[in-house]
Design a protein around this motif. Structure first.
Motif, PDB file in Angstrom:
ATOM      1  N   THR A 150      82.738 -39.151 -47.012  1.00 24.30           N
ATOM      2  CA  THR A 150      81.649 -39.058 -47.772  1.00 24.30           C
ATOM      3  C   THR A 150      80.624 -40.563 -47.114  1.00 24.30           C
ATOM      4  O   THR A 150      80.244 -40.679 -46.707  1.00 24.30           O
ATOM      5  CB  THR A 150      82.123 -39.317 -48.888  1.00 24.30           C
ATOM      6  OG1 THR A 150      83.169 -37.638 -49.112  1.00 24.30           O
ATOM      7  CG2 THR A 150      81.304 -38.570 -49.603  1.00 24.30           C
ATOM      8  N   VAL A 210      79.459 -40.141 -44.071  1.00 19.60           N
ATOM      9  CA  VAL A 210      78.159 -39.379 -43.599  1.00 19.60           C
ATOM     10  C   VAL A 210      76.675 -40.022 -44.637  1.00 19.60           C
ATOM     11  O   VAL A 210      75.605 -40.826 -45.056  1.00 19.60           O
ATOM     12  CB  VAL A 210      78.152 -38.061 -45.326  1.00 19.60           C
ATOM     13  CG1 VAL A 210      77.249 -37.747 -45.409  1.00 19.60           C
ATOM     14  CG2 VAL A 210      78.576 -37.145 -44.225  1.00 19.60           C
ATOM     15  N   ASP A 211      77.350 -41.015 -46.017  1.00 18.92           N
ATOM     16  CA  ASP A 211      75.881 -41.757 -46.699  1.00 18.92           C
ATOM     17  C   ASP A 211      75.575 -42.859 -45.944  1.00 18.92           C
ATOM     18  O   ASP A 211      74.695 -42.820 -45.822  1.00 18.92           O
ATOM     19  CB  ASP A 211      77.349 -42.415 -47.986  1.00 18.92           C
ATOM     20  CG  ASP A 211      77.047 -41.806 -49.299  1.00 18.92           C
ATOM     21  OD1 ASP A 211      77.502 -40.418 -48.798  1.00 18.92           O
ATOM     22  OD2 ASP A 211      78.443 -41.543 -49.787  1.00 18.92           O
ATOM     23  N   LEU A 265      73.415 -33.842 -40.736  1.00 20.15           N
ATOM     24  CA  LEU A 265      73.189 -33.535 -42.323  1.00 20.15           C
ATOM     25  C   LEU A 265      73.757 -32.642 -42.472  1.00 20.15           C
ATOM     26  O   LEU A 265      73.899 -32.276 -43.421  1.00 20.15           O
ATOM     27  CB  LEU A 265      72.471 -34.791 -42.315  1.00 20.15           C
ATOM     28  CG  LEU A 265      72.735 -36.225 -42.646  1.00 20.15           C
ATOM     29  CD1 LEU A 265      71.689 -37.269 -42.495  1.00 20.15           C
ATOM     30  CD2 LEU A 265      74.404 -36.865 -42.883  1.00 20.15           C
ATOM     31  N   ARG A 266      72.339 -32.045 -41.945  1.00 14.76           N
ATOM     32  CA  ARG A 266      72.219 -30.425 -42.610  1.00 14.76           C
ATOM     33  C   ARG A 266      73.342 -29.344 -42.959  1.00 14.76           C
ATOM     34  O   ARG A 266      73.740 -28.893 -43.920  1.00 14.76           O
ATOM     35  CB  ARG A 266      71.539 -29.691 -41.908  1.00 14.76           C
ATOM     36  CG  ARG A 266      70.210 -29.989 -42.012  1.00 14.76           C
ATOM     37  CD  ARG A 266      69.297 -28.978 -40.824  1.00 14.76           C
ATOM     38  NE  ARG A 266      69.326 -28.553 -39.881  1.00 14.76           N
ATOM     39  CZ  ARG A 266      68.456 -29.195 -39.372  1.00 14.76           C
ATOM     40  NH1 ARG A 266      67.886 -30.375 -38.825  1.00 14.76           N
ATOM     41  NH2 ARG A 266      68.798 -29.153 -37.981  1.00 14.76           N
ATOM     42  N   ASP A 267      74.366 -29.208 -41.670  1.00 15.38           N
ATOM     43  CA  ASP A 267      75.725 -28.808 -41.803  1.00 15.38           C
ATOM     44  C   ASP A 267      77.000 -29.218 -42.840  1.00 15.38           C
ATOM     45  O   ASP A 267      77.331 -28.800 -43.476  1.00 15.38           O
ATOM     46  CB  ASP A 267      76.509 -29.373 -40.401  1.00 15.38           C
ATOM     47  CG  ASP A 267      75.827 -27.883 -39.201  1.00 15.38           C
ATOM     48  OD1 ASP A 267      74.492 -27.227 -40.073  1.00 15.38           O
ATOM     49  OD2 ASP A 267      75.760 -28.434 -38.389  1.00 15.38           O
ATOM     50  N   TRP A 268      76.993 -30.624 -42.872  1.00 14.92           N
ATOM     51  CA  TRP A 268      77.476 -31.397 -43.915  1.00 14.92           C
ATOM     52  C   TRP A 268      77.310 -30.610 -45.139  1.00 14.92           C
ATOM     53  O   TRP A 268      78.072 -30.591 -46.049  1.00 14.92           O
ATOM     54  CB  TRP A 268      77.594 -33.254 -43.938  1.00 14.92           C
ATOM     55  CG  TRP A 268      78.086 -33.575 -45.264  1.00 14.92           C
ATOM     56  CD1 TRP A 268      77.192 -34.016 -46.266  1.00 14.92           C
ATOM     57  CD2 TRP A 268      79.129 -34.099 -45.401  1.00 14.92           C
ATOM     58  NE1 TRP A 268      77.710 -34.647 -47.534  1.00 14.92           N
ATOM     59  CE2 TRP A 268      78.880 -34.568 -46.630  1.00 14.92           C
ATOM     60  CE3 TRP A 268      80.244 -34.055 -44.794  1.00 14.92           C
ATOM     61  CZ2 TRP A 268      80.680 -35.310 -47.249  1.00 14.92           C
ATOM     62  CZ3 TRP A 268      81.683 -34.854 -45.228  1.00 14.92           C
ATOM     63  CH2 TRP A 268      81.265 -35.276 -46.299  1.00 14.92           C
ATOM     64  N   LYS A 269      75.640 -30.819 -45.451  1.00 20.35           N
ATOM     65  CA  LYS A 269      75.240 -30.059 -46.767  1.00 20.35           C
ATOM     66  C   LYS A 269      75.811 -28.517 -47.059  1.00 20.35           C
ATOM     67  O   LYS A 269      76.040 -27.889 -47.830  1.00 20.35           O
ATOM     68  CB  LYS A 269      74.270 -30.143 -47.204  1.00 20.35           C
ATOM     69  CG  LYS A 269      73.139 -31.529 -47.191  1.00 20.35           C
ATOM     70  CD  LYS A 269      71.475 -31.778 -47.445  1.00 20.35           C
ATOM     71  CE  LYS A 269      71.298 -32.696 -47.311  1.00 20.35           C
ATOM     72  NZ  LYS A 269      70.073 -33.656 -47.713  1.00 20.35           N
ATOM     73  N   VAL A 270      76.127 -27.763 -45.810  1.00 18.82           N
ATOM     74  CA  VAL A 270      76.351 -25.911 -45.683  1.00 18.82           C
ATOM     75  C   VAL A 270      77.691 -26.229 -46.196  1.00 18.82           C
ATOM     76  O   VAL A 270      78.378 -25.363 -47.145  1.00 18.82           O
ATOM     77  CB  VAL A 270      75.605 -25.680 -44.552  1.00 18.82           C
ATOM     78  CG1 VAL A 270      76.721 -24.154 -44.730  1.00 18.82           C
ATOM     79  CG2 VAL A 270      74.469 -25.825 -44.324  1.00 18.82           C
ATOM     80  N   SER A 271      78.651 -26.774 -45.419  1.00 17.65           N
ATOM     81  CA  SER A 271      79.720 -27.238 -45.880  1.00 17.65           C
ATOM     82  C   SER A 271      80.775 -28.338 -44.697  1.00 17.65           C
ATOM     83  O   SER A 271      80.223 -28.989 -43.845  1.00 17.65           O
ATOM     84  CB  SER A 271      80.071 -25.167 -45.293  1.00 17.65           C
ATOM     85  OG  SER A 271      80.629 -25.452 -43.917  1.00 17.65           O
ATOM     86  N   HIS A 272      82.042 -28.272 -45.882  1.00 20.79           N
ATOM     87  CA  HIS A 272      82.376 -29.241 -45.221  1.00 20.79           C
ATOM     88  C   HIS A 272      83.891 -29.573 -45.557  1.00 20.79           C
ATOM     89  O   HIS A 272      84.146 -28.840 -46.788  1.00 20.79           O
ATOM     90  CB  HIS A 272      82.185 -31.215 -45.155  1.00 20.79           C
ATOM     91  CG  HIS A 272      82.015 -30.960 -46.240  1.00 20.79           C
ATOM     92  ND1 HIS A 272      80.536 -30.807 -47.169  1.00 20.79           N
ATOM     93  CD2 HIS A 272      82.636 -32.187 -47.486  1.00 20.79           C
ATOM     94  CE1 HIS A 272      80.965 -31.895 -48.848  1.00 20.79           C
ATOM     95  NE2 HIS A 272      82.126 -32.166 -48.559  1.00 20.79           N
ATOM     96  N   SER A 324      73.041 -41.630 -43.590  1.00 19.54           N
ATOM     97  CA  SER A 324      71.918 -40.703 -44.401  1.00 19.54           C
ATOM     98  C   SER A 324      71.310 -42.025 -44.972  1.00 19.54           C
ATOM     99  O   SER A 324      70.295 -41.779 -45.098  1.00 19.54           O
ATOM    100  CB  SER A 324      72.524 -40.520 -45.761  1.00 19.54           C
ATOM    101  OG  SER A 324      73.408 -38.863 -45.398  1.00 19.54           O
TER     102      SER A 324
END
Length: 264
Positions: free
Chosen positions: A31, A34-35, A71-78, A38
């Motif tokens: 996390t 990713v932060d 980043l889009r894929d992270w929001k979809v699932s991780h 981002s």
């Protein structure tokens, strides 16, 4: 597997070195990464990845599309995949895996860039090889375009100055573009295109054409060498440490052993 260049992700950020940060769980480490990506937080990136991640930056710099896709894929699932004291981050519906593992020590979980070196290079080589194959298909299309214009196939990739005797020549606004773009002519001599050099095979089939490609640095920018003919079929071979010399010695299109056709 999704071909995202992790070096491109990291290229958003620059020096200096910081003590590497540790976390209670791999989830918290992921996390935090990713932060940092981002928010373009340079200090956080250095703290997360330590002082040696800069060596993995590609010469062409960041790939913004790869960053956005990650980043889009992270929001979809991780999710975190753990195996003892090692953990990996998978993102997106296709479960693309970040090539940097997280390692547990007495201080906690941290990103292990040293262990990521081989995987990052392997993925970069794969990306370069795919780009080389795509470039060779583009060469076939360019030759067909050139033939439609001049009723002959081009014997050169780059035209002589002031001429149109090759597949690429400079154009002015409003001019019809040349069949091939300038990508085959690197700004820095010897750099190649996505880690590969290209050369038209001089004695191809009668009334035909062929192209050969080999890695600029065998084992670093690529492993396989490739050939393609006017039928748009690609062959590959591992020519080893002498790939450049052996490829330049090819004077006729004759895909015999060790060349093998690629199923596409």
């Amino acid at each position: 597997m999704k071909k995202i260049t992790i070096a491109g992700l990291l290229a958003l950020f620059t020096l200096p070195a910081y003590p590497q940060q540790h976390f209670d769980t791999p989830d918290k480490a992921a996390t935090a990464l990713v932060d940092a990506i981002s928010t373009h937080n340079e200090t956080a990136m250095n703290e997360l990845l330590g002082d040696n991640w800069q060596q993995y930056l590609p010469p062409e710099g960041a790939d913004p599309e790869a960053v956005a896709r990650f980043l889009r894929d992270w929001k979809v699932s991780h999710k975190i995949i753990s195996e003892g004291d090692i953990a990996w981050l998978d993102v997106g519906a296709s479960e693309w895996q970040l090539p940097i593992p997280m390692l547990k020590t007495a201080e906690g979980w941290h990103f292990d860039m040293a262990s990521a070196e081989d995987e990052i290079q392997t993925r970069e080589i794969g990306r370069n090889e795919l780009s080389a194959i795509q470039a060779m298909h583009a060469y076939v299309d360019a030759q067909e375009d050139y033939y439609q214009r001049f009723q002959v196939y081009a014997a050169r990739l780059l035209s002589s100055e002031g001429k149109k005797d090759g597949l690429y020549w400079p154009t002015q606004p409003g001019d019809e573009p040349s069949p091939l773009g300038p990508a085959f002519s690197p700004a820095v001599p010897g750099m190649g295109y996505h880690g590969y050099q290209f050369h038209i095979i001089p004695d191809a089939k009668k009334e035909g054409f062929a192209l050969i490609a080999w890695p600029v640095k065998y084992g670093e920018t690529g492993i396989m060498s490739f050939m393609i003919d006017q039928n748009d079929k690609v062959w590959q071979a591992n020519l080893g440490e002498l790939s450049a010399r052996k490829a330049k010695e090819v004077k006729a299109f004759s895909p015999k052993d060790p060349w093998q056709e690629i199923s596409q």
